[in-house]
Structure formats: structure tokens, C-alpha cells
Design a protein around this motif. Structure first.
Motif, PDB file in Angstrom:
ATOM      1  N   ILE A   1      71.923  79.337   2.896  1.00 41.13           N
ATOM      2  CA  ILE A   1      71.457  78.079   3.498  1.00 41.13           C
ATOM      3  C   ILE A   1      69.951  77.901   3.440  1.00 41.13           C
ATOM      4  O   ILE A   1      69.455  76.781   3.576  1.00 41.13           O
ATOM      5  CB  ILE A   1      71.914  77.952   4.969  1.00 41.13           C
ATOM      6  CG1 ILE A   1      71.231  79.007   5.840  1.00 41.13           C
ATOM      7  CG2 ILE A   1      73.439  78.020   5.087  1.00 41.13           C
ATOM      8  CD1 ILE A   1      71.407  78.778   7.327  1.00 41.13           C
ATOM      9  N   SER A   2      69.184  78.987   3.264  1.00 38.40           N
ATOM     10  CA  SER A   2      67.736  78.906   3.465  1.00 38.40           C
ATOM     11  C   SER A   2      66.977  78.587   2.178  1.00 38.40           C
ATOM     12  O   SER A   2      67.330  79.043   1.099  1.00 38.40           O
ATOM     13  CB  SER A   2      67.205  80.212   4.057  1.00 38.40           C
ATOM     14  OG  SER A   2      67.474  81.290   3.189  1.00 38.40           O
ATOM     15  N   THR A   3      65.916  77.798   2.331  1.00 32.56           N
ATOM     16  CA  THR A   3      64.974  77.555   1.234  1.00 32.56           C
ATOM     17  C   THR A   3      63.587  78.113   1.555  1.00 32.56           C
ATOM     18  O   THR A   3      62.762  78.245   0.672  1.00 32.56           O
ATOM     19  CB  THR A   3      64.846  76.046   0.947  1.00 32.56           C
ATOM     20  OG1 THR A   3      64.418  75.371   2.145  1.00 32.56           O
ATOM     21  CG2 THR A   3      66.183  75.470   0.490  1.00 32.56           C
ATOM     22  N   LYS A   4      63.349  78.425   2.843  1.00 29.42           N
ATOM     23  CA  LYS A   4      62.089  79.033   3.261  1.00 29.42           C
ATOM     24  C   LYS A   4      62.392  80.135   4.281  1.00 29.42           C
ATOM     25  O   LYS A   4      63.359  80.036   5.036  1.00 29.42           O
ATOM     26  CB  LYS A   4      61.146  78.006   3.896  1.00 29.42           C
ATOM     27  CG  LYS A   4      60.583  76.977   2.917  1.00 29.42           C
ATOM     28  CD  LYS A   4      59.603  76.041   3.604  1.00 29.42           C
ATOM     29  CE  LYS A   4      59.001  75.049   2.620  1.00 29.42           C
ATOM     30  NZ  LYS A   4      58.051  74.112   3.290  1.00 29.42           N
ATOM     31  N   ILE A   5      61.535  81.175   4.307  1.00 30.95           N
ATOM     32  CA  ILE A   5      61.718  82.304   5.210  1.00 30.95           C
ATOM     33  C   ILE A   5      60.488  82.445   6.099  1.00 30.95           C
ATOM     34  O   ILE A   5      59.366  82.558   5.600  1.00 30.95           O
ATOM     35  CB  ILE A   5      61.926  83.622   4.427  1.00 30.95           C
ATOM     36  CG1 ILE A   5      63.080  83.501   3.436  1.00 30.95           C
ATOM     37  CG2 ILE A   5      62.155  84.782   5.398  1.00 30.95           C
ATOM     38  CD1 ILE A   5      64.422  83.340   4.057  1.00 30.95           C
ATOM     39  N   LEU A   6      60.692  82.434   7.425  1.00 35.03           N
ATOM     40  CA  LEU A   6      59.627  82.739   8.379  1.00 35.03           C
ATOM     41  C   LEU A   6      59.886  84.123   8.952  1.00 35.03           C
ATOM     42  O   LEU A   6      60.963  84.380   9.493  1.00 35.03           O
ATOM     43  CB  LEU A   6      59.596  81.711   9.516  1.00 35.03           C
ATOM     44  CG  LEU A   6      58.991  80.340   9.248  1.00 35.03           C
ATOM     45  CD1 LEU A   6      59.082  79.479  10.511  1.00 35.03           C
ATOM     46  CD2 LEU A   6      57.543  80.438   8.805  1.00 35.03           C
ATOM     47  N   GLU A   7      58.904  85.016   8.837  1.00 33.06           N
ATOM     48  CA  GLU A   7      59.052  86.358   9.378  1.00 33.06           C
ATOM     49  C   GLU A   7      58.277  86.467  10.692  1.00 33.06           C
ATOM     50  O   GLU A   7      57.087  86.151  10.745  1.00 33.06           O
ATOM     51  CB  GLU A   7      58.552  87.419   8.401  1.00 33.06           C
ATOM     52  CG  GLU A   7      58.758  88.839   8.907  1.00 33.06           C
ATOM     53  CD  GLU A   7      58.337  89.895   7.900  1.00 33.06           C
ATOM     54  OE1 GLU A   7      58.765  91.052   8.066  1.00 33.06           O
ATOM     55  OE2 GLU A   7      57.589  89.560   6.961  1.00 33.06           O
ATOM     56  N   VAL A   8      58.971  86.901  11.742  1.00 30.80           N
ATOM     57  CA  VAL A   8      58.356  87.123  13.054  1.00 30.80           C
ATOM     58  C   VAL A   8      58.193  88.623  13.220  1.00 30.80           C
ATOM     59  O   VAL A   8      59.170  89.371  13.243  1.00 30.80           O
ATOM     60  CB  VAL A   8      59.232  86.548  14.180  1.00 30.80           C
ATOM     61  CG1 VAL A   8      58.578  86.775  15.530  1.00 30.80           C
ATOM     62  CG2 VAL A   8      59.488  85.064  13.955  1.00 30.80           C
ATOM     63  N   SER A   9      56.940  89.072  13.326  1.00 35.28           N
ATOM     64  CA  SER A   9      56.678  90.514  13.390  1.00 35.28           C
ATOM     65  C   SER A   9      55.344  90.773  14.067  1.00 35.28           C
ATOM     66  O   SER A   9      54.345  90.106  13.752  1.00 35.28           O
ATOM     67  CB  SER A   9      56.668  91.109  11.971  1.00 35.28           C
ATOM     68  OG  SER A   9      56.368  92.485  11.988  1.00 35.28           O
ATOM     69  N   ALA A  10      55.353  91.722  14.988  1.00 36.96           N
ATOM     70  CA  ALA A  10      54.117  92.200  15.646  1.00 36.96           C
ATOM     71  C   ALA A  10      53.294  91.053  16.222  1.00 36.96           C
ATOM     72  O   ALA A  10      52.073  91.021  16.109  1.00 36.96           O
ATOM     73  CB  ALA A  10      53.274  93.002  14.658  1.00 36.96           C
ATOM     74  N   GLY A  11      53.962  90.073  16.825  1.00 40.49           N
ATOM     75  CA  GLY A  11      53.265  88.982  17.480  1.00 40.49           C
ATOM     76  C   GLY A  11      52.831  87.858  16.572  1.00 40.49           C
ATOM     77  O   GLY A  11      52.200  86.895  17.030  1.00 40.49           O
TER      78      GLY A  11
END
Length: 625
Positions: free
Chosen positions: A481-491
Motif C-alpha cells: 500500500i505504501s509509496t513513502k516511508i516515514l521512520e520514527v526513531s530516537a525521537g
């Protein structure tokens, strides 16, 4: 003779020479006059890794309760081997308040604690984590400790009920690797197709009152189901044509004295003919999300935002812009702040600082596990969907949405107060999808959905012309489903530059490097203890050349093995295509051909796993140069 796909699959399953751990023979179970399954006969053998699948409510968890002795069969037998040692990993926690990991293991393990921890070393738990209260840990670490506790019971058959629900990707990958290497047998209930594909070698299907065991992983299962259906349909058509021919002959010549004997003989043949039972195909869910209202290019924006709660900052200096048509997947460990980000984007959690802007006429709808808690208990399923739906959404759209989320007929008129937690969650999801909101925020939308519904939601979101931001542990779902990836890491919240597959691969590499580092430190300590007087050595040019030569030699060996694996994979895949053609055309013994296909499938799975491992070793060598 009655021939069914269930009977055929059972015949293939009992051909194994591996010792049985348990058997169900002629088992039946029902509740409140409704039958879950009947005449169920299957065996679980030593070392088998079995995925348990079926629609919601089919009886998967009930079957587990029967196997552990919490429920009894209404009819039939459950036979346990004297060698059976059973361990059950339920969906519910079984630790005490304030209990630490060490205390939990001391209470639940049959083995010495050091031995229990050694068995679970692949789960990367530290002594510091074992010493903390379990309730203070993230869901991923809680699951790891629960699994280590299960290992402490030294089972040779584990029952795992939805172990990946709400797990972060790191723990899911560690659990996947652990199960791949587990020497014992297990039964695993899961709706995560990717996870099942990588961890199981058999599938136990509970569907339509039947329990059927298939060889191979989940992909092999779907292929075998299609193949068996085609074969049975062809056989049924042949028999139907033969019956028609006999009945036409009797109708035409039965009254003639000269043909009466032949007519009677053919009628007797008709009585002896086998009967093919073809069950109706399950209705494939098709979710149709009403198209969103039209908006401009800019949908949602955070600038210099600090996200969190009055006493705690979770994410710092977040600046991101979501545009019309973006399909964004949010990834990261549990507790990193993914849900905090979604709530802040929705405006349900006030920013601590910075700004949030929505585009012109943009409405944002959020789905999370808490949305279901605010459903009105005296409303019916249909009433809840109608109240939430956009005015332009038709009555038929609402009925279709209810049906695709497994509410049809009388179940759509149930009141919310009698629904299970999973059913309430599906109602809440339907409400969100019917709002025609230009921006959807979805936190774990696939939980409580079965295979068919997850597949339908995946297709609907992949084709959705609107904007959405989704969090999910289901790799197959996110990948498609995804075309973009947001990574949440270390704040921090950062746009990941690669694809989702690349993100997963990098995480797997980091986990492998962490395990290798721990092992290398252990080897170093052992060397130091073996040679206490040895001091640090200076690496000479000759040493470096020798090391480089050794790396090149190893790389050539790895490359050679990759070529060998690829050649064998191509051979096996060609062989399976040829076998499948023989089965479909009816030119060979179906039972033997299907067994050979299953054996080839298992070999293909093992080779693919080895190919990945060898490729990673080769990449690690290249990184050293």
C-alpha cells in the motif's frame, strides 16, 4: 465413494513417517447449537511447523483450548503421545503486577533459569531487561519474555495464538528467526501471510466446519487449494456427463424389452458411481472505499513541532508535509512514537510547540484501537455505519461495507453491546472508511481481520485516490500500500529514502550484526581467558594481505554457492510447473504428483532461505573491504 478436498489432503498428511505428537480423530465441537467443526481428523507430527488459518469465528482458538484441555470435544477422540510436552502462548498475559522478568521465569520455568535464558538468546534480551518489572517494558519485550518463559517449560509442541499482534517489526523479525530455527513442533494462529510464509511448512485450515491439513507453506496452500478445486470440478463434470448419458439411455430404451436388461445394468452402475462434494467457494470480500472529497495539493503539514504529553516529549523538531495522493507508511519500534505522531497529525493530541496546518477543506479521520471504545452500545452495526457515513454515501455502499467487514444478514443488525472487541474494531474501521475524508490516519487497521478481508483492504487502499498515513506490523500489507516511508526513531521523524523492503532488510542486517557482535565479544572473552598473558598485537602488512586473500577466497565460495542455489531453484520450479500441468490435465497419479510438488515446495523454501543467508554473508564481506 465420497471424494472431497479434505479427504484427499488428509490422505497426503498421514503419509508422513514422523512420529505423531497428537491426533484428533472424528472430532466435533459446537456452541449454542452452532457447529464449529465436525468429523475432524488430523495429526501433528514431531518437528512440524504448522500455520492455523481460517475465518474469524471458525474455531481456531477453541481448537487450541481443546488441545490444552480447557475445553472438551463434543464427539471424537483427542490422542496425546506419551512423549508430548505441550506449551501454550496465549493472547493474554499471565504475569503478576510488579513481577520482573527474572521472577516470572523462576515461577514458570521447569528448567534452570540460566538454561532457559540460553535457549532464548536469539531474542536479544539483556540481564538489565530481565531485572525490570515486565509491565514497564514495551509490548515487544513483554512478548520476548513470555516466549522465553514458554521455552522454560521445555515443550516439544508449542501452541502460539496470534503472537505477532501489536508487535514491533524488530520483535516480529526476531520471533520469525527463532521459529524458523525451533527444533520442536508448533501450531501458529496468525493472519500475517508473510510471517506464515517464512515460519511454517504445513497449513491447518479450519473452514466451513472442516479441518484440513496441507503440506507446504501458505503460498503452497493457496496453490494446492486452487489445484484441488480445478481437479475436483473436472472430475465432477465428467461424472455429471456420464450420469446424464446413463439417464438419457434409460429414458429412451428402458421401456423396450430388448434394452431393459442393459438399462437396469446401467442404473446399477449409476448407483455405484462416486459422488463429488464441491463446497461453495467462500465469498471474496471486496472493500469499496467511497472516493474522497476533492482538495488541493497540500493536505497536512507539521513545522518545527514538538510532540508528546505535558510531562514527556516523545518526538522533537518534526517537520513534514503530506501531499494529495500520498500513501505513507510509518515504521519504527514499539514505543518510538508512531501512535503519538498519528494523534498529533489528527489534531487529537495538542502539539507542545510548533505548528500544524491542514489544506483547504481537508478533513482528517483517524482509526486506532481506542475508537471502538466510543461506539454507542445500543446502536446496531448498520446504525453505527449510517451515522458515520458521508451524506453522499448510498445505502448500498453502507451495506457493502458491512458485508466486506464480515457483517451480513442478521449479524449486521447486532447491537454493539453484544459484539466482541474484534467486531467493534471492524465497525470502527468501517465508520472511518465511509466518511469520504481526504486524509485517513490508520493505526494497525488489519488487526482482527482475516486473510480475505486483509487482502480486500490492501487492494482498496492501494487503489485509493486519497491520502492516508498507516501504521501496521503486517509486512505484506505495508509493502503493497505504501509509496513513502516515514521512520520514527530516537525521537526523530525522517523520510526513509528507500523502499519498505529495503527498510526491512536494513533492520534484519542490524539485528544480525548485533547478534554477531554479542557472539564475537563472547569469543574474545574466551580467547582472553585462554591466554591471559597475551597483549594486543599490531597488524602488519602481511597480516592484512593474508586477511584480504582469505576474504576473497570466502567470497568466491559464497558466489559459487549462490549460482548453485539459483540453478537448483530453477530446476525445481520448472519441475513443479510440469507436475501441475499433469495434474490439471489428468495424465498422472494425482496423489503422488501432489506429494512430489509439496516436497519440492519445501525444498524451494529452504533454498530461498539459504540464498538470503548466503547473499547477506557476501554483502557483509564486501563491506569489510
Amino acid at each position: 465413494m465420497l471424494v472431497t478436498a479434505r479427504r484427499y489432503a488428509y490422505i497426503t498428511s498421514i503419509m508422513s513417517t514422523t512420529p505423531n505428537l497428537l491426533q484428533v480423530q472424528g472430532g466435533a465441537k459446537g456452541f449454542g447449537g452452532q457447529s464449529l467443526f465436525r468429523d475432524a481428523t488430523f495429526a501433528v507430527n514431531a518437528g512440524e511447523h504448522v500455520g492455523v488459518i481460517g475465518p474469524n469465528g471458525a474455531g481456531k482458538t477453541t481448537l487450541f483450548k481443546i488441545l490444552i484441555g480447557d475445553e472438551a470435544l463434543d464427539d471424537g477422540q483427542l490422542i496425546r503421545s506419551r512423549e508430548l510436552s505441550l506449551g501454550y502462548l496465549s493472547q493474554h498475559d499471565n504475569w503478576k503486577p510488579e513481577e520482573t522478568g527474572n521472577q516470572f521465569l523462576e515461577r514458570t520455568s521447569r528448567l534452570p533459569i540460566w538454561q532457559t535464558k540460553a535457549m532464548g538468546k536469539e531474542l536479544l534480551l539483556t540481564e538489565e531487561l530481565y531485572a525490570k518489572p515486565i509491565m514497564s517494558l514495551s509490548g515487544g519485550f513483554r512478548m520476548r519474555i513470555k516466549l522465553v518463559g514458554l521455552l522454560g517449560q521445555n515443550p516439544n509442541l508449542m501452541l502460539l495464538d496470534e503472537p505477532t499482534n501489536y508487535l514491533d517489526l524488530e520483535t516480529t523479525l526476531l520471533l520469525e528467526k527463532f521459529l524458523q530455527n525451533f527444533d520442536g513442533a508448533f501450531l501458529l494462529i496468525s493472519h500475517d501471510r508473510e510471517f506464515l510464509k517464512r515460519t511454517t511448512d504445513h497449513i491447518l485450515e479450519i473452514e466451513g466446519g472442516d479441518i484440513t491439513k496441507f503440506n507446504g507453506n501458505i503460498d503452497d496452500y493457496f496453490e494446492q487449494k486452487e489445484m484441488l478445486r480445478a481437479q475436483l470440478e473436472a472430475r465432477a463434470q465428467t461424472l455429471a456427463d456420464k450420469r446424464k448419458s446413463i439417464l438419457d439411455f434409460v429414458a429412451r430404451f428402458g421401456a423396450k424389452a430388448t434394452k431393459a436388461r442393459q438399462a437396469q445394468s446401467r442404473l446399477k452402475t449409476l448407483e455405484k458411481m462416486e459422488t463429488i462434494e464441491l463446497k461453495p467457494l467462500p465469498i471474496g470480500a471486496a472493500i469499496r472505499i467511497p472516493p474522497p472529497s476533492h482538495v488541493g495539493k497540500a493536505v497536512l503539514k507539521l513545522s518545527g513541532a514538538e510532540l508528546g504529553y505535558p510531562s514527556k516529549t516523545v518526538l522533537r523538531d518534526v517537520s513534514l508535509e503530506i501531499l494529495r495522493g500520498d500513501h505513507v507508511a510509518v515504521v519504527g519500534l514499539n514505543g518510538a512514537g508512531k501512535s503519538t505522531l498519528l494523534k498529533s497529525l489528527a489534531g487529537t493530541l495538542e502539539l507542545k510547540s510548533g505548528s500544524r496546518e491542514t489544506g483547504h477543506q481537508v478533513r482528517v479521520s483517524i482509526f486506532n484501537q481506542h475508537v471502538a471504545e466510543v461506539l454507542e452500545p445500543e446502536r446496531t452495526v448498520l446504525e453505527c455505519l449510517e451515522l458515520a457515513a458521508h451524506p453522499e454515501v448510498t445505502r448500498q455502499d453502507i451495506l457493502d461495507m458491512a458485508g466486506s467487514l464480515l457483517f451480513s444478514g442478521d449479524s449486521a443488525r447486532k447491537k454493539v453491546r453484544v459484539l466482541s472487541g474484534g467486531e467493534k474494531s471492524r465497525v470502527a474501521l468501517g465508520q472511518i472508511l465511509l466518511q469520504k475524508a481526504p486524509c485517513l490516519l490508520l493505526d494497525e487497521p488489519t488487526n482482527h481481520l482475516d486473510f480475505q478481508t486483509v487482502e480486500a483492504l490492501t487492494r482498496a487502499l492501494a487503489d485509493y485516490p486519497g491520502t492516508f498515513v498507516a501504521v501496521s506490523h503486517d509486512r505484506g500489507f505495508i509493502r503493497r500500500i505504501s509509496t513513502k516511508i516515514l521512520e520514527v526513531s530516537a525521537g526523530d521523524v525522517l523520510l526513509y529514502p528507500g523502499t519498505y523492503d529495503e527498510y526491512v532488510w536494513n533492520l534484519q542486517r542490524r539485528l544480525a550484526e548485533g547478534a554477531e557482535r554479542d557472539e564475537a565479544e563472547g569469543r574474545s572473552m574466551r580467547r582472553d581467558s585462554a591466554a591471559p598473558g597475551r597483549s594486543g598485537a599490531f597488524e602488519t602488512g602481511g597480516d592484512r594481505r593474508a586477511a584480504k586473500k582469505e576474504r576473497e577466497k570466502k567470497a568466491r565460495a559464497l558466489e559459487r554457492r549462490i549460482r548453485e542455489i539459483e540453478a537448483e531453484l530453477e530446476k525445481l520450479e520448472n519441475e513443479n510447473r510440469a507436475l501441475n500441468e499433469k495434474i490439471v490435465s489428468g495424465t498422472g497419479p494425482t496423489l503422488e504428483l501432489s506429494k512430489q510438488m509439496g516436497d519440492n515446495g519445501a525444498r524451494i523454501q529452504a533454498l530461498e532461505a539459504e540464498w538470503l543467508d548466503v547473499s547477506e554473508q557476501l554483502q557483509a564481506l564486501a563491506a569489510e573491504t
